[in-house]
Design a protein around this motif. Sequence first.
Motif, PDB file in Angstrom:
ATOM      1  N   MET A  54      68.480 -50.186   9.747  1.00  0.00           N
ATOM      2  CA  MET A  54      67.374 -50.679   8.931  1.00  0.00           C
ATOM      3  C   MET A  54      67.855 -51.077   7.546  1.00  0.00           C
ATOM      4  SD  MET A  54      64.193 -48.148   9.873  1.00  0.00           S
ATOM      5  CE  MET A  54      63.181 -48.928   8.614  1.00  0.00           C
ATOM      6  N   ALA A  55      68.702 -50.254   6.940  1.00  0.00           N
ATOM      7  CA  ALA A  55      69.229 -50.564   5.604  1.00  0.00           C
ATOM      8  C   ALA A  55      70.027 -51.862   5.631  1.00  0.00           C
ATOM      9  CB  ALA A  55      70.091 -49.411   5.099  1.00  0.00           C
ATOM     10  N   ARG A  56      70.825 -52.060   6.671  1.00  0.00           N
ATOM     11  CA  ARG A  56      71.620 -53.288   6.795  1.00  0.00           C
ATOM     12  C   ARG A  56      70.725 -54.512   6.935  1.00  0.00           C
ATOM     13  NH1 ARG A  56      72.502 -55.859  11.248  1.00  0.00           N
ATOM     14  NH2 ARG A  56      72.006 -54.048  12.558  1.00  0.00           N
ATOM     15  N   ILE A  57      69.705 -54.424   7.785  1.00  0.00           N
ATOM     16  CA  ILE A  57      68.803 -55.559   8.003  1.00  0.00           C
ATOM     17  C   ILE A  57      68.036 -55.888   6.722  1.00  0.00           C
ATOM     18  CG2 ILE A  57      66.809 -56.366   9.322  1.00  0.00           C
ATOM     19  CD1 ILE A  57      67.769 -54.442  11.589  1.00  0.00           C
ATOM     20  N   GLY A  62      67.391 -59.531   1.911  1.00  0.00           N
ATOM     21  CA  GLY A  62      67.258 -59.572   0.456  1.00  0.00           C
ATOM     22  C   GLY A  62      66.391 -58.481  -0.141  1.00  0.00           C
ATOM     23  N   HIS A  63      66.032 -57.469   0.628  1.00  0.00           N
ATOM     24  CA  HIS A  63      65.193 -56.370   0.132  1.00  0.00           C
ATOM     25  C   HIS A  63      66.089 -55.194  -0.268  1.00  0.00           C
ATOM     26  CE1 HIS A  63      61.615 -58.497   1.444  1.00  0.00           C
ATOM     27  NE2 HIS A  63      62.118 -58.609   2.665  1.00  0.00           N
ATOM     28  N   HIS A  64      66.763 -55.328  -1.386  1.00  0.00           N
ATOM     29  CA  HIS A  64      67.776 -54.348  -1.780  1.00  0.00           C
ATOM     30  C   HIS A  64      67.159 -53.000  -2.158  1.00  0.00           C
ATOM     31  CE1 HIS A  64      71.167 -57.238  -1.826  1.00  0.00           C
ATOM     32  NE2 HIS A  64      70.213 -58.118  -2.112  1.00  0.00           N
ATOM     33  N   GLU A  65      66.026 -53.010  -2.860  1.00  0.00           N
ATOM     34  CA  GLU A  65      65.411 -51.747  -3.252  1.00  0.00           C
ATOM     35  C   GLU A  65      64.935 -50.956  -2.037  1.00  0.00           C
ATOM     36  OE1 GLU A  65      62.368 -52.234  -6.137  1.00  0.00           O
ATOM     37  OE2 GLU A  65      63.691 -53.100  -7.652  1.00  0.00           O
ATOM     38  N   LEU A  66      64.345 -51.655  -1.082  1.00  0.00           N
ATOM     39  CA  LEU A  66      63.898 -50.975   0.139  1.00  0.00           C
ATOM     40  C   LEU A  66      65.101 -50.469   0.934  1.00  0.00           C
ATOM     41  CD1 LEU A  66      60.946 -53.221   1.408  1.00  0.00           C
ATOM     42  CD2 LEU A  66      60.817 -50.904   0.481  1.00  0.00           C
ATOM     43  N   SER A  67      66.189 -51.233   0.919  1.00  0.00           N
ATOM     44  CA  SER A  67      67.401 -50.799   1.617  1.00  0.00           C
ATOM     45  C   SER A  67      67.923 -49.503   1.016  1.00  0.00           C
ATOM     46  CB  SER A  67      68.475 -51.885   1.541  1.00  0.00           C
ATOM     47  OG  SER A  67      69.660 -51.454   2.180  1.00  0.00           O
ATOM     48  N   ASP A  68      67.935 -49.413  -0.324  1.00  0.00           N
ATOM     49  CA  ASP A  68      68.389 -48.187  -0.990  1.00  0.00           C
ATOM     50  C   ASP A  68      67.455 -47.020  -0.651  1.00  0.00           C
ATOM     51  OD1 ASP A  68      70.472 -49.539  -2.154  1.00  0.00           O
ATOM     52  OD2 ASP A  68      69.451 -49.870  -4.060  1.00  0.00           O
ATOM     53  N   LEU A  69      66.158 -47.308  -0.590  1.00  0.00           N
ATOM     54  CA  LEU A  69      65.175 -46.274  -0.271  1.00  0.00           C
ATOM     55  C   LEU A  69      65.443 -45.686   1.113  1.00  0.00           C
ATOM     56  CD1 LEU A  69      62.447 -44.968  -1.332  1.00  0.00           C
ATOM     57  CD2 LEU A  69      61.304 -46.663   0.114  1.00  0.00           C
ATOM     58  N   ILE A  70      65.622 -46.554   2.099  1.00  0.00           N
ATOM     59  CA  ILE A  70      65.890 -46.097   3.468  1.00  0.00           C
ATOM     60  C   ILE A  70      67.245 -45.414   3.560  1.00  0.00           C
ATOM     61  CG2 ILE A  70      66.376 -46.895   5.815  1.00  0.00           C
ATOM     62  CD1 ILE A  70      63.422 -46.807   5.226  1.00  0.00           C
ATOM     63  N   ASN A  71      68.214 -45.947   2.847  1.00  0.00           N
ATOM     64  CA  ASN A  71      69.571 -45.407   2.903  1.00  0.00           C
ATOM     65  C   ASN A  71      69.638 -43.976   2.387  1.00  0.00           C
ATOM     66  OD1 ASN A  71      72.328 -46.007   3.624  1.00  0.00           O
ATOM     67  ND2 ASN A  71      72.805 -46.012   1.447  1.00  0.00           N
ATOM     68  N   ASP A  72      68.762 -43.638   1.416  1.00  0.00           N
ATOM     69  CA  ASP A  72      68.768 -42.297   0.818  1.00  0.00           C
ATOM     70  C   ASP A  72      67.764 -41.348   1.474  1.00  0.00           C
ATOM     71  OD1 ASP A  72      70.653 -43.188  -0.993  1.00  0.00           O
ATOM     72  OD2 ASP A  72      69.171 -43.719  -2.518  1.00  0.00           O
ATOM     73  N   TRP A  73      67.077 -41.796   2.482  1.00  0.00           N
ATOM     74  CA  TRP A  73      66.015 -41.015   3.130  1.00  0.00           C
ATOM     75  C   TRP A  73      66.577 -39.790   3.832  1.00  0.00           C
ATOM     76  CZ3 TRP A  73      63.274 -42.619   8.238  1.00  0.00           C
ATOM     77  CH2 TRP A  73      62.112 -41.847   8.431  1.00  0.00           C
ATOM     78  N   ASP A  80      53.325 -38.947   1.485  1.00  0.00           N
ATOM     79  CA  ASP A  80      53.767 -39.869   0.438  1.00  0.00           C
ATOM     80  C   ASP A  80      55.046 -40.613   0.804  1.00  0.00           C
ATOM     81  OD1 ASP A  80      51.624 -39.162  -1.210  1.00  0.00           O
ATOM     82  OD2 ASP A  80      52.722 -37.473  -2.061  1.00  0.00           O
ATOM     83  N   SER A  81      55.478 -40.511   2.051  1.00  0.00           N
ATOM     84  CA  SER A  81      56.730 -41.118   2.470  1.00  0.00           C
ATOM     85  C   SER A  81      56.585 -42.619   2.751  1.00  0.00           C
ATOM     86  CB  SER A  81      57.265 -40.420   3.725  1.00  0.00           C
ATOM     87  OG  SER A  81      58.396 -41.102   4.234  1.00  0.00           O
ATOM     88  N   LYS A  82      57.191 -43.435   1.894  1.00  0.00           N
ATOM     89  CA  LYS A  82      57.251 -44.874   2.147  1.00  0.00           C
ATOM     90  C   LYS A  82      58.212 -45.171   3.294  1.00  0.00           C
ATOM     91  CE  LYS A  82      56.412 -46.127  -2.706  1.00  0.00           C
ATOM     92  NZ  LYS A  82      56.975 -46.817  -3.898  1.00  0.00           N
ATOM     93  N   GLU A  83      59.250 -44.340   3.394  1.00  0.00           N
ATOM     94  CA  GLU A  83      60.266 -44.551   4.423  1.00  0.00           C
ATOM     95  C   GLU A  83      59.689 -44.405   5.829  1.00  0.00           C
ATOM     96  OE1 GLU A  83      62.284 -42.200   0.995  1.00  0.00           O
ATOM     97  OE2 GLU A  83      60.320 -42.333   1.970  1.00  0.00           O
TER      98      GLU A  83
END
Length: 288
Positions: A54-57, A62-73, A80-83
């Motif tokens: 998911m982080a790679r996709i 171009g969704h870098h902030e969301l990628s970081d969010l998923i990567n650190d999950w 309250d979990s966006k992930e």
Amino acid sequence: RSSEFPALSGSFAADRIIRINELMSQVNEISADDCKRFQFDRTDSYLLRWRWDMARILIELGHHELSDLINDWDGSTGLDSKETALTMVFLTQLKRLTFEDELGEMYQGVRTIWLDEVFHNKLFHFWFDDTKTETVETIEDISRRAMSNAVEIAGQKTWKDFNGLTMRHPMSEVPIIGSLLKLNQGKRPWPGSAGTLNASFIVPKEDTTFQTIVGPSWRMVVDFADVDAASFVIPAGNSGNPMSPHFFDFNQMWQEGRYWNIPFSEDRVKKNAASILILQPVVTAAEN
């Protein structure tokens, strides 16, 4: 497939097994309090199998902030979990885009473990071609399409915006009676997933919302060194009578991970009794 997780085989769901192994490896001796903590745990380690893909996709889109969010999950599936919201919507979209063209509405019955196997096993990648188009789609095409849809649907929303729980008595649909006796409790936002020990078995509703249809029907912890300290809790109440004050008296405790003491020895039972029900046979005149 990430080497962080063992390979899955067969048709069983290994989701909670993964988390149980993690929790049990954290303690040398498991206490009754540990068991209570385990039973209320809402970390889904199985969903983390999808984290790196998911982080790679997301990076590719171009969704870098969301990628970081998923990567650190860490796998937490709280309200309250966006992930959790993004992951569950992504998997729902991925399943639909992968199987609906071949299976029609039957695609909804495809289990996540089968989607996992199709996604991670190159032998099954033919499923990703959309048979409704002349183009031969690849796993990358369908994955990006599913993620684009998921980002549009989930955005910055959290799990409480998507998943809910309703406690519904079988007689709740009866006109007047159902409302008068308050046999329909909810709908309330609900955390967890099928892979958490405090399980929430979920079905998607129209690809954009989810509904928990099954949860823990009974939590019980017994330390056989002190059986009188045994504890339990059920989702509803101590009584099945809708007119009883005990009809729904355990629900708040069940929601909050609290327990009710149920001693076994006769002395402790009598000492803790709030009331006593005595059943006596009815003697008729004919019997006299």
